[in-house]
Scaffold this motif. Structure first.
Motif, PDB file in Angstrom:
ATOM      1  N   TYR A   8     -45.343  42.034 -12.730  1.00  0.00           N
ATOM      2  CA  TYR A   8     -44.223  40.917 -12.792  1.00  0.00           C
ATOM      3  C   TYR A   8     -43.206  41.148 -13.841  1.00  0.00           C
ATOM      4  O   TYR A   8     -41.889  40.991 -13.307  1.00  0.00           O
ATOM      5  CB  TYR A   8     -44.822  39.627 -12.857  1.00  0.00           C
ATOM      6  CG  TYR A   8     -45.580  38.898 -11.943  1.00  0.00           C
ATOM      7  CD1 TYR A   8     -44.625  38.260 -10.815  1.00  0.00           C
ATOM      8  CD2 TYR A   8     -47.010  38.786 -11.617  1.00  0.00           C
ATOM      9  CE1 TYR A   8     -45.280  37.517  -9.691  1.00  0.00           C
ATOM     10  CE2 TYR A   8     -47.509  38.465 -10.249  1.00  0.00           C
ATOM     11  CZ  TYR A   8     -46.528  37.772  -9.623  1.00  0.00           C
ATOM     12  OH  TYR A   8     -47.371  37.231  -8.346  1.00  0.00           O
ATOM     13  N   GLN A   9     -43.749  41.671 -14.837  1.00  0.00           N
ATOM     14  CA  GLN A   9     -42.686  42.211 -15.951  1.00  0.00           C
ATOM     15  C   GLN A   9     -41.424  43.021 -15.455  1.00  0.00           C
ATOM     16  O   GLN A   9     -40.477  43.127 -15.854  1.00  0.00           O
ATOM     17  CB  GLN A   9     -43.417  42.569 -17.234  1.00  0.00           C
ATOM     18  CG  GLN A   9     -42.349  42.846 -18.204  1.00  0.00           C
ATOM     19  CD  GLN A   9     -43.293  42.940 -19.714  1.00  0.00           C
ATOM     20  OE1 GLN A   9     -44.433  43.175 -19.670  1.00  0.00           O
ATOM     21  NE2 GLN A   9     -42.665  42.865 -20.773  1.00  0.00           N
ATOM     22  N   GLN A  10     -42.018  44.200 -14.983  1.00  0.00           N
ATOM     23  CA  GLN A  10     -41.255  45.124 -14.166  1.00  0.00           C
ATOM     24  C   GLN A  10     -39.979  44.518 -13.342  1.00  0.00           C
ATOM     25  O   GLN A  10     -39.009  44.694 -13.469  1.00  0.00           O
ATOM     26  CB  GLN A  10     -41.867  46.094 -13.123  1.00  0.00           C
ATOM     27  CG  GLN A  10     -42.828  47.161 -13.960  1.00  0.00           C
ATOM     28  CD  GLN A  10     -43.435  48.137 -12.830  1.00  0.00           C
ATOM     29  OE1 GLN A  10     -43.384  47.529 -11.738  1.00  0.00           O
ATOM     30  NE2 GLN A  10     -43.814  48.996 -13.322  1.00  0.00           N
ATOM     31  N   ARG A  11     -40.390  43.553 -12.699  1.00  0.00           N
ATOM     32  CA  ARG A  11     -39.513  42.569 -11.685  1.00  0.00           C
ATOM     33  C   ARG A  11     -38.538  41.700 -12.582  1.00  0.00           C
ATOM     34  O   ARG A  11     -37.324  41.350 -11.947  1.00  0.00           O
ATOM     35  CB  ARG A  11     -40.170  42.131 -10.379  1.00  0.00           C
ATOM     36  CG  ARG A  11     -40.546  43.446  -9.484  1.00  0.00           C
ATOM     37  CD  ARG A  11     -41.700  43.175  -8.723  1.00  0.00           C
ATOM     38  NE  ARG A  11     -41.976  44.452  -7.887  1.00  0.00           N
ATOM     39  CZ  ARG A  11     -42.604  45.326  -8.545  1.00  0.00           C
ATOM     40  NH1 ARG A  11     -42.873  45.439  -9.853  1.00  0.00           N
ATOM     41  NH2 ARG A  11     -42.805  46.570  -7.787  1.00  0.00           N
ATOM     42  N   ALA A  12     -39.090  41.087 -13.387  1.00  0.00           N
ATOM     43  CA  ALA A  12     -38.339  40.176 -14.477  1.00  0.00           C
ATOM     44  C   ALA A  12     -37.267  40.583 -15.046  1.00  0.00           C
ATOM     45  O   ALA A  12     -36.486  40.100 -15.582  1.00  0.00           O
ATOM     46  CB  ALA A  12     -39.457  39.396 -15.147  1.00  0.00           C
ATOM     47  N   LYS A  13     -37.113  41.939 -15.068  1.00  0.00           N
ATOM     48  CA  LYS A  13     -36.182  42.602 -15.930  1.00  0.00           C
ATOM     49  C   LYS A  13     -34.868  42.342 -15.171  1.00  0.00           C
ATOM     50  O   LYS A  13     -33.660  42.461 -15.910  1.00  0.00           O
ATOM     51  CB  LYS A  13     -36.066  44.125 -16.192  1.00  0.00           C
ATOM     52  CG  LYS A  13     -37.478  44.449 -17.120  1.00  0.00           C
ATOM     53  CD  LYS A  13     -37.608  46.037 -17.073  1.00  0.00           C
ATOM     54  CE  LYS A  13     -38.898  46.246 -17.916  1.00  0.00           C
ATOM     55  NZ  LYS A  13     -38.791  45.954 -19.087  1.00  0.00           N
ATOM     56  N   SER A  14     -34.802  41.897 -13.922  1.00  0.00           N
ATOM     57  CA  SER A  14     -33.512  42.016 -13.087  1.00  0.00           C
ATOM     58  C   SER A  14     -33.420  40.669 -12.301  1.00  0.00           C
ATOM     59  O   SER A  14     -32.536  39.998 -11.866  1.00  0.00           O
ATOM     60  CB  SER A  14     -33.131  43.021 -12.316  1.00  0.00           C
ATOM     61  OG  SER A  14     -33.838  43.327 -11.273  1.00  0.00           O
ATOM     62  N   ALA A  15     -34.733  40.056 -11.676  1.00  0.00           N
ATOM     63  CA  ALA A  15     -34.703  39.112 -11.045  1.00  0.00           C
ATOM     64  C   ALA A  15     -34.071  37.825 -11.539  1.00  0.00           C
ATOM     65  O   ALA A  15     -34.397  37.400 -12.572  1.00  0.00           O
ATOM     66  CB  ALA A  15     -36.197  38.898 -10.387  1.00  0.00           C
ATOM     67  N   GLY A  16     -33.696  36.992 -10.874  1.00  0.00           N
ATOM     68  CA  GLY A  16     -33.035  35.673 -11.244  1.00  0.00           C
ATOM     69  C   GLY A  16     -34.061  34.707 -11.435  1.00  0.00           C
ATOM     70  O   GLY A  16     -34.366  34.203 -12.421  1.00  0.00           O
ATOM     71  N   LEU A  17     -34.818  34.454 -10.225  1.00  0.00           N
ATOM     72  CA  LEU A  17     -35.981  33.506 -10.142  1.00  0.00           C
ATOM     73  C   LEU A  17     -37.021  34.386  -9.210  1.00  0.00           C
ATOM     74  O   LEU A  17     -36.945  34.815  -8.412  1.00  0.00           O
ATOM     75  CB  LEU A  17     -35.334  32.324  -9.137  1.00  0.00           C
ATOM     76  CG  LEU A  17     -36.716  31.213  -9.004  1.00  0.00           C
ATOM     77  CD1 LEU A  17     -37.375  30.661  -9.915  1.00  0.00           C
ATOM     78  CD2 LEU A  17     -35.959  30.291  -7.845  1.00  0.00           C
ATOM     79  N   ILE A  18     -38.190  34.067  -9.867  1.00  0.00           N
ATOM     80  CA  ILE A  18     -39.393  34.854  -9.260  1.00  0.00           C
ATOM     81  C   ILE A  18     -40.287  33.605  -8.668  1.00  0.00           C
ATOM     82  O   ILE A  18     -40.709  32.722  -9.658  1.00  0.00           O
ATOM     83  CB  ILE A  18     -40.157  35.691 -10.235  1.00  0.00           C
ATOM     84  CG1 ILE A  18     -39.500  36.978 -10.783  1.00  0.00           C
ATOM     85  CG2 ILE A  18     -41.479  36.220 -10.025  1.00  0.00           C
ATOM     86  CD1 ILE A  18     -40.004  37.873 -11.773  1.00  0.00           C
TER      87      ILE A  18
END
Length: 383
Positions: A48-58
């Motif tokens: 999740y941290q990898q994807r949170a670097k650019s995702a607006g909403l997870i």
């Protein structure tokens, strides 16, 4: 500066009390890496941290609200304190990267299996609105790879509503920014809505209002815990997946009513899933779902909730509907699996060139941590 073709996706968005930095959202993606006991772990934090670097909403993968069976092992739950603690570590990592995260609350209803380990631990039957089996199913982790079974019609659906409320309490304790009710893809809420899976003759079935009752009450339970502006729902009116779908007229009448009533509750957003051919199985020689223009049919009914959408959008197509004001944010699914930096790639015009390994989508049922990493956290970000 983002390429012109996708620039509308990089405008910030207010969602209730939250500010979301872009409109490229990460859809719920079941990955089955909460090994071995439905508890979020350090590997999940990394993912999740990898994807949170650019995702607006997870939106999290589907989170089981009770230790009842799942279509796959090792999906995370949120009924125990150990699970709450595990989710808190994920949430902290997501917030550290500047993203926002909602928990998708999930009950499978009739598409559970009595021989699944979680279902055995629960000690209850496979519950659904009515004793009608879904066609299909292939439980690869159970000997013989059985299909779906005929469920037990739940006598008192409020028992199931309490599971959703308790899950919301735990999600709030964990620190989630909000919760999304899984009302799509043939799972429990969808089963109550659809007249082919709900043939009850009491106040929970029959009329459109009665079939809508369970989902609307579930939303009210979540609002009671989180407040209306941190609650949302995902809907798939076209059906198909998990043997769902009504005739077109019935579909439009049912979902128009439900969406209008859900919108009156003042919830944060409604995620309208478009028709996706690959998710529409063939039974008796024809497609199961009810294909129609989801955005054109239902988006205009939403006066309070934000219109988000899901279902096979390309980035250019998504940017166009955001620019036109038809949709305010778009969920991407598969692209996030093999591109942990999906939004950053789009923002900087980088290609989506990581080949996806479909053999590792759901991990291995009894694998080492090193094996679980494959196809999960080892996809590279762009330079």
């Amino acid at each position: 500066m983002a390429p012109v073709a996708v620039a509308p996706l990089f405008e910030p968005l207010k969602l209730g009390p939250l500010t979301i930095r872009n409109r490229i959202f990460m859809s719920a993606l079941t990955r089955n890496r909460s090994v071995p006991t439905n508890v979020p772990n350090a590997l999940n934090v990394e993912y999740y941290q990898q994807r949170a670097k650019s995702a607006g909403l997870i939106i999290t993968e589907g989170v089981l609200i009770t230790p009842q069976g799942t279509e796959w092992p090792h999906a995370p739950g949120i009924w125990s304190q150990e699970q709450v603690t595990g989710w808190t570590k994920i949430i902290d990592a997501v917030h550290k990267e500047g993203s926002v995260i909602f928990a998708q609350l999930w009950h499978l209803g009739r598409v559970s299996h009595p021989d699944a380990p979680e279902q055995k631990v629960a000690g209850v039957p496979v519950y659904a609105p009515s004793a009608i089996s879904a066609r299909g199913g292939k439980f690869r982790f159970i000997a013989g790879e059985p299909g779906y079974v005929t469920p037990t019609a739940i006598d008192d659906p409020t028992v199931l509503l309490s599971f959703f409320e308790n899950a919301a309490v735990n999600a709030k304790e964990a620190g989630f920014d909000g919760v999304e009710l899984h009302g799509a893809n043939g799972y429990l809420v969808h089963q109550f809505l659809d007249s082919t899976s709900n043939t009850r003759t009491d106040s929970w079935g029959g009329s459109v209002a009665n079939r809508s009752k369970f989902g609307l009450l579930a939303l009210q339970r979540l609002i009671k815990v989180f407040g209306k502006d941190r609650v949302a729902i995902k809907l798939n009116p076209s059906g198909g997946y998990n043997d769902m779908g009504m005739p077109l007229e019935d579909t439009i009448e049912t979902f128009s009513y439900f969406i209008s009533e859900a919108d009156k509750l003042g919830i944060a957003y409604i995620d309208l899933v478009r028709y996706v051919d690959m998710l529409d199985p063939i039974f008796d020689g024809k497609k199961r779902g009810t294909k129609h223009d989801i955005i054109a049919t239902y988006a205009h009914l939403m006066k309070h909730a934000k219109v988000f959408s899901n279902g096979g959008w390309t980035s250019e197509e998504a940017a166009a509907v955001v620019k036109e004001g038809k949709v305010e944010g778009v969920f991407f699914g598969m692209g996030w699996i093999n591109h942990p930096d999906l939004a950053a790639r789009l923002e900087h015009g980088k290609p989506l060139d990581n080949p996806i390994d479909y053999t590792t989508l759901y991990g291995k049922y009894f694998a080492s941590e090193e094996e679980q990493r494959k196809g999960y956290v080892d996809y590279p970000a762009a330079q």
